[in-house]
Write a protein that holds these residues in place. Structure first.
Motif, short mmCIF file in Angstrom:
data_model
loop_
_atom_site.label_atom_id
_atom_site.label_comp_id
_atom_site.label_asym_id
_atom_site.label_seq_id
_atom_site.Cartn_x
_atom_site.Cartn_y
_atom_site.Cartn_z
N PRO A 63 0.82 -1.21 0.00
CA PRO A 63 0.00 0.00 0.00
C PRO A 63 0.86 1.26 0.00
O PRO A 63 1.87 1.34 0.69
CB PRO A 63 -0.82 -0.10 1.28
N ALA A 64 0.46 2.21 -0.80
CA ALA A 64 1.19 3.47 -0.89
C ALA A 64 0.61 4.46 0.11
O ALA A 64 -0.61 4.54 0.29
CB ALA A 64 1.10 4.02 -2.30
N ASN A 72 -5.50 1.55 -3.33
CA ASN A 72 -4.67 0.51 -2.70
C ASN A 72 -5.27 -0.87 -2.93
O ASN A 72 -4.54 -1.84 -3.16
CB ASN A 72 -4.50 0.78 -1.21
N ILE A 73 -6.59 -0.97 -2.88
CA ILE A 73 -7.24 -2.26 -3.11
C ILE A 73 -7.05 -2.69 -4.56
O ILE A 73 -6.80 -3.86 -4.84
CB ILE A 73 -8.73 -2.19 -2.72
N MET A 74 -7.15 -1.74 -5.48
CA MET A 74 -6.90 -2.07 -6.89
C MET A 74 -5.46 -2.54 -7.10
O MET A 74 -5.22 -3.47 -7.87
CB MET A 74 -7.21 -0.87 -7.79
N ASN A 75 -4.52 -1.91 -6.42
CA ASN A 75 -3.12 -2.36 -6.51
C ASN A 75 -2.98 -3.78 -5.99
O ASN A 75 -2.22 -4.58 -6.53
CB ASN A 75 -2.20 -1.42 -5.73
N LEU A 76 -3.70 -4.10 -4.92
CA LEU A 76 -3.66 -5.44 -4.36
C LEU A 76 -4.21 -6.47 -5.35
O LEU A 76 -3.63 -7.54 -5.53
CB LEU A 76 -4.43 -5.48 -3.04
#
Length: 132
Positions: A63-64, A72-76
């Protein structure tokens, strides 16, 4: 407003990847003692197929700070899909380009390295929070 925030627990990714590498080396040394260097190479390939996607997941899914939760959820999710794709690609690469001499030790090392995920509660460290 409270004077301090409670300490949060987080997974130390370097420690996690180090334990995965240690498990891979242990299985590889067992293979070296069992039948020789070919078995050791198979076990190292199995561990690499497990460790490289994990490292990608931790790098991409971290998470950034200052970003929205949705981002952050999309990055995950991207990290999860990327890890799956990288795992499939590495399996294909290993079995097509460099077939392991002993698939049994290849899969033993892969599964043993994946079982480190079940040890992750013991690899959690407490982060201290700063007073504002």
């Amino acid at each position: 407003m409270p004077e301090y925030l409670p300490a949060r627990k987080s997974l130390d990714f370097r420690r996690f990847l180090s334990v995965q590498a240690a498990v891979t080396v242990a299985v590889s040394l067992l293979g070296l003692g069992w039948h020789g260097i070919d078995i050791m190479a198979s076990a190292l390939m199995g561990g690499a197929v497990s460790i490289l996607p994990s490292a990608y997941f931790f790098w991409r899914g971290k998470p950034a700070k200052g970003m929205a939760r949705r981002r952050n959820i999309m990055n995950l999710y991207r990290a999860m899909v990327g890890k799956f794709g990288l795992t499939v690609a590495l399996f294909a690469l290993v079995f097509v380009a460099v077939p392991p001499s002993n698939p049994t030790f290849f899969f033993i090392a892969y599964v043993a390295s994946q079982l480190v995920y079940s040890l992750s509660p013991w690899l959690v460290t407490k982060r201290t929070s700063h007073k504002p």
